[in-house]
Design an enzyme around this catalytic site. Structure first.
Site, short mmCIF file in Angstrom:
data_model
loop_
_atom_site.label_atom_id
_atom_site.label_comp_id
_atom_site.label_asym_id
_atom_site.label_seq_id
_atom_site.Cartn_x
_atom_site.Cartn_y
_atom_site.Cartn_z
CG ASP A 1 1.83 -5.72 -6.16
OD1 ASP A 1 2.94 -5.26 -5.89
OD2 ASP A 1 0.88 -5.02 -6.52
CG ASP B 1 3.72 -15.73 7.44
OD1 ASP B 1 4.20 -16.85 7.19
OD2 ASP B 1 2.74 -15.57 8.19
#
Ligand code: NAI
Length: 362
Positions: free
Chosen positions: A227, A251
């Protein structure tokens, strides 16, 4: 006889258009390639009643060792599993390599992005090990977790398994460091969420640290929680060089990075294993614009340039990359996605007009 034989999997959706544009540019640039066209996707499944990834297509890649493919639509939630994931698994293409660089005129948020995503391609939540809600297997797994004291799973759950192995982590992190060394890059950043997923991401991080120590003094190393990575990428992408990530984070970070430099229309990639390499853009089949001659073929063309590097044709690859830069810097022929990224009110040109301009710039 041609110097190289390459399997071309056009895919579906905009893949049909981007692959045709790519082939025209590569041929016009003078690459001596014999293209072996091989099908995959829903259309071939409907036509033959067989697999969306025919054995003949896999055989062609095995024989030629190198392939380039357009995107393939994967039904969401139900239907066949991803052809892309199946191809990566079958050929053990464990590296997903995605260079991200600014192209002046493409509408990027920054002018100086130059980083490389090295995404693990064979395990993690993409392993395809899943248990459907209400299935007997899901019920047994839920019971097993209860008995082991691993934690309670609600009985109405569907379950996807996230395996991360020592061997899988070692080879991807080693690839990232070797790549950094080969390309004269300075630093590898390992990405994880080990504070929450101690036995999967924690293992990945442990292995990354261990492999990093082998390159100490030659290639720098740092680590980021996923994050925080996302925020740091948006604030200052210039601080990153080579980034190595488990499959799912890789991804997501790939699309984020594509957004930093102008969008999916210009983001190239490659799936690489020890024997085979399959080059493909980051983007999907874009059903919203498919068949309308509106798509941007740059990502697949830049993927072809990576393929030409791989084939030892650097001079032609560099000529294609230079022509791409010329067309974007000139700004006369830009597709709609780039007009949008540059906040321009000019209309986008067609995929064909863009490709023609690129061929003239070679
Ligand atoms: P997507 O990448 O196809 O599209 C996302 C957005 O970006 C759309 O608005 C689309 O119009 C735009 N876009 C993408 N590529 C573009 C291009 N070259 N030029 C102009 N605009 C472009 O992602 P989405 O919609 O999530 O997926 C559509 C299908 O593609 C799904 O079935 C998905 O599974 C599949 N897919 C296949 C991949 C592959 O074959 N490697 C990779 C990613 C998705």
């Amino acid at each position: 006889m041609s110097k190289h034989r390459v399997t071309l999997i056009p895919g579906d959706g905009i893949g049909v258009e981007t692959s045709e544009a790519m082939r025209r540019v590569v041929d016009a640039a003078g690459a001596d390639i014999q293209w072996e066209v091989a099908p995959a996707g829903a259309a071939v499944m409907e036509a033959t009643g067989g697999s969306p990834l025919p054995e003949s297509t896999i055989d062609s890649v095995r024989c030629n060792k190198v392939a380039i493919k357009g995107p393939i639509t994967t039904p969401v939630g139900t239907g066949f599993r991803s052809v892309n994931v199946a191809l990566r698994k079958t050929l053990d293409l464990y590296v997903c390599l995605r260079p991200v660089f600014s192209i002046p005129g493409a509408g990027g948020r920054y002018e100086d992005v130059d980083l490389v995503i090295v995404r693990e391609n064979s395990e993690d939540l993409y392993a395809g090990i899943e248990f459907e809600k209400d299935s007997a297997a899901a019920a047994r797994l839920i019971e097993f977790c209860n008995q082991e004291g691993a934690g309670a799973i609600r009985p109405d759950s569907g379950i996807s398994i996230k395996p991360i192995s020592v061997s899988g982590s070692d080879r991807i992190v080693r690839y990232a460091f070797d790549y950094a060394e080969r390309l004269g890059r300075k630093k590898v950043t390992a990405v994880h969420k080990a504070n929450i997923m101690k036995y999967s991401d924690g293992l990945f991080l442990d292995r990354a640290r261990a492999i990093a120590s082998e390159y100490s003094g030659r290639i720098g190393f740092d680590e980021r929680i996923v994050d925080a990575l996302c925020m740091n990428l948006v604030i200052d992408p210039g601080q990153f060089d080579v980034i190595v990530l488990p499959n799912l984070y890789g991804d997501i970070a790939s699309d984020l990075c594509a957004g930093l430099v102008g969008g999916l229309g210009i983001a190239p990639g490659a799936n690489i294993g020890s024997e085979y390499a399959v080059f493909e853009a980051v983007h999907g089949s874009a059903p919203d614009i498919a068949g309308k001659n509106l798509c941007n073929p740059t990502a697949e063309i830049l993927s072809a340039a990576m393929m030409l590097d791989h084939l030892g044709e650097q001079e032609i690859a560099n000529r294609i990359r230079a022509a791409v830069r010329k067309v974007y810097a000139d700004g006369t022929y830009l597709t709609g996605d780039i007009r949008w990224a540059t906040r321009s009110d000019k209309a986008g040109c067609s995929c064909t007009e863009f490709t023609d301009a690129l061929i003239r710039a070679l």
